[in-house]
Design an enzyme around this catalytic site. Structure first.
Site, PDB file in Angstrom:
ATOM      1  N   ARG A  57      35.939  41.952  46.296  1.00  0.00           N
ATOM      2  CA  ARG A  57      36.796  40.903  45.724  1.00  0.00           C
ATOM      3  C   ARG A  57      36.181  39.544  45.988  1.00  0.00           C
ATOM      4  O   ARG A  57      35.813  39.238  47.136  1.00  0.00           O
ATOM      5  CB  ARG A  57      38.191  40.976  46.365  1.00  0.00           C
ATOM      6  CG  ARG A  57      38.954  39.671  46.336  1.00  0.00           C
ATOM      7  CD  ARG A  57      40.412  39.790  46.685  1.00  0.00           C
ATOM      8  NE  ARG A  57      40.956  38.563  47.261  1.00  0.00           N
ATOM      9  CZ  ARG A  57      41.161  37.414  46.593  1.00  0.00           C
ATOM     10  NH1 ARG A  57      40.863  37.316  45.329  1.00  0.00           N
ATOM     11  NH2 ARG A  57      41.656  36.357  47.210  1.00  0.00           N
ATOM     12  N   GLY A 116      37.219  35.664  45.766  1.00  0.00           N
ATOM     13  CA  GLY A 116      38.417  34.846  45.564  1.00  0.00           C
ATOM     14  C   GLY A 116      38.308  33.484  46.211  1.00  0.00           C
ATOM     15  O   GLY A 116      37.256  33.083  46.708  1.00  0.00           O
ATOM     16  N   SER A 171      38.917  26.729  48.873  1.00  0.00           N
ATOM     17  CA  SER A 171      39.147  25.790  47.761  1.00  0.00           C
ATOM     18  C   SER A 171      39.956  24.573  48.193  1.00  0.00           C
ATOM     19  O   SER A 171      39.944  23.538  47.534  1.00  0.00           O
ATOM     20  CB  SER A 171      39.863  26.498  46.613  1.00  0.00           C
ATOM     21  OG  SER A 171      41.091  27.041  47.074  1.00  0.00           O
ATOM     22  N   ASP A 172      40.685  24.719  49.303  1.00  0.00           N
ATOM     23  CA  ASP A 172      41.492  23.595  49.795  1.00  0.00           C
ATOM     24  C   ASP A 172      41.706  23.798  51.295  1.00  0.00           C
ATOM     25  O   ASP A 172      41.570  24.913  51.790  1.00  0.00           O
ATOM     26  CB  ASP A 172      42.846  23.537  49.066  1.00  0.00           C
ATOM     27  CG  ASP A 172      43.551  24.873  49.040  1.00  0.00           C
ATOM     28  OD1 ASP A 172      43.222  25.698  48.171  1.00  0.00           O
ATOM     29  OD2 ASP A 172      44.406  25.126  49.906  1.00  0.00           O
ATOM     30  N   GLU A 198      45.482  38.530  48.709  1.00  0.00           N
ATOM     31  CA  GLU A 198      45.127  39.886  48.232  1.00  0.00           C
ATOM     32  C   GLU A 198      44.318  40.769  49.174  1.00  0.00           C
ATOM     33  O   GLU A 198      44.374  42.005  49.038  1.00  0.00           O
ATOM     34  CB  GLU A 198      44.356  39.791  46.905  1.00  0.00           C
ATOM     35  CG  GLU A 198      45.143  39.263  45.732  1.00  0.00           C
ATOM     36  CD  GLU A 198      45.140  37.747  45.613  1.00  0.00           C
ATOM     37  OE1 GLU A 198      44.337  37.113  46.332  1.00  0.00           O
ATOM     38  OE2 GLU A 198      45.949  37.186  44.856  1.00  0.00           O
ATOM     39  N   HIS A 248      47.919  50.251  32.783  1.00  0.00           N
ATOM     40  CA  HIS A 248      47.413  48.893  33.063  1.00  0.00           C
ATOM     41  C   HIS A 248      45.951  48.717  32.691  1.00  0.00           C
ATOM     42  O   HIS A 248      45.418  47.624  32.786  1.00  0.00           O
ATOM     43  CB  HIS A 248      47.570  48.576  34.560  1.00  0.00           C
ATOM     44  CG  HIS A 248      48.854  49.056  35.120  1.00  0.00           C
ATOM     45  ND1 HIS A 248      48.966  50.232  35.835  1.00  0.00           N
ATOM     46  CD2 HIS A 248      50.103  48.559  35.021  1.00  0.00           C
ATOM     47  CE1 HIS A 248      50.225  50.423  36.161  1.00  0.00           C
ATOM     48  NE2 HIS A 248      50.936  49.429  35.682  1.00  0.00           N
TER      49      HIS A 248
HETATM   50  N1  HPA Z   1      47.550  29.948  49.794  1.00  0.00           N
HETATM   51  C1  HPA Z   1      47.390  31.149  49.248  1.00  0.00           C
HETATM   52  N2  HPA Z   1      46.358  31.471  48.490  1.00  0.00           N
HETATM   53  C2  HPA Z   1      45.442  30.517  48.261  1.00  0.00           C
HETATM   54  C3  HPA Z   1      45.546  29.256  48.795  1.00  0.00           C
HETATM   55  C4  HPA Z   1      46.647  28.962  49.603  1.00  0.00           C
HETATM   56  O1  HPA Z   1      46.803  27.857  50.116  1.00  0.00           O
HETATM   57  N3  HPA Z   1      44.471  28.524  48.382  1.00  0.00           N
HETATM   58  C5  HPA Z   1      43.721  29.354  47.597  1.00  0.00           C
HETATM   59  N4  HPA Z   1      44.306  30.550  47.527  1.00  0.00           N
END
Ligand code: HPA
Length: 235
Positions: free
Chosen positions: A91, A93, A206-207, A184, A8
């Site tokens: 990490r 993310g 992010s949300d 992760e 990998h």
């Molecule tokens: N779920 C899983 N991983 C994510 C999410 C989520 O809503 N948003 C950003 N990474």
């Protein structure tokens, strides 16, 4: 050593620095390497999982993608810890906020995680159990954020095996003070624990699953920059 390159990772032993910053998206890893490292050299392109080594502040660091989900970060982090003798993985993310009070753009230091993954089974860990982030990395990240004037939340995240998950099932995992969901951190913490190495996950919200809000493209770049600066401020 004899195990490199791996199926990998095209890097030879010695091509990868002791400390590796990882992100799920290999193109984000490329952007981080090209923006923050001096003389970044690409060491991997197998499966497009780009990895680079360069210098920052006169010391060597690597930046590499890890893909999506625990099996993917499991492979890459295992090889970095065991075959390339890396000591530390940070990490970077994104995650979904679970509490309506967790504003999008917030940076989270993932102190620990819980998971619906069975990844820890191979190391005889109790089902759903996840070791914590390395305390000294957590403190270094908190100090870096404070110095930069970037507010952070510290807490537990849910590392899910499923992105399109059933809301009720997810809620069962998230009742106990869990502030974000991603896919992760648990795999990374389990591998670091098993290898006796160091790991931390830093996340940008992010949300928000509770409110339905999501970062705009511009705010996303700004928030990611905050997280990246915290990481480079701590190494
Ligand atoms: N779920 C899983 N991983 C994510 C999410 C989520 O809503 N948003 C950003 N990474």
């Amino acid at each position: 050593m004899a195990k490199t390159p791996t199926p990998h990772n095209g890097a030879n032993y010695g091509d990868i620095a002791k400390t590796v910053i990882m992100s799920g998206d290999p193109l984000r890893a490329k952007m981080i390497a090209e923006t923050y490292l001096t003389d970044a050299k690409q060491y991997n392109s197998v499966r497009g999982m780009l990895g680079y080594t360069g210098t920052f502040d006169g010391r060597q660091f690597s930046v590499q993608g890890h893909g999506m989900g625990i099996p993917s970060i499991g492979i890459y982090s295992y090889e970095l810890f065991h075959f390339y003798d890396c000591d530390t993985i940070i990490r970077l993310g994104t995650c979904g906020g679970l509490d309506p009070n967790v504003k999008i753009g917030t940076v989270i230091l993932a102190e620990t995680a819980c998971t619906d993954s069975n990844y820890g089974y191979q190391y005889n860990l109790p089902e759903g159990y996840v070791p914590s982030a390395t305390p000294e990395l957590l403190e270094a990240a908190a100090a870096s954020a404070q110095k930069l004037g970037i507010p952070v939340m510290r807490g537990k995240v849910f590392s899910s095996d499923v992105f399109y998950n059933d809301a009720e099932k997810q809620a069962q995992w998230c009742s106990d003070g869990v502030i974000g969901v991603e896919m992760e951190a648990a795999g990374l913490y389990i591998n670091a624990f098993e290898a006796g190495k160091k790991a931390l996950t830093i996340l940008t919200v992010s949300d928000n699953i509770a409110t339905g809000e999501a970062l705009s493209a511009i705010d996303r770049q700004l928030s990611l920059k905050n997280m990246i600066q915290i990481a480079f401020g701590m190494i």
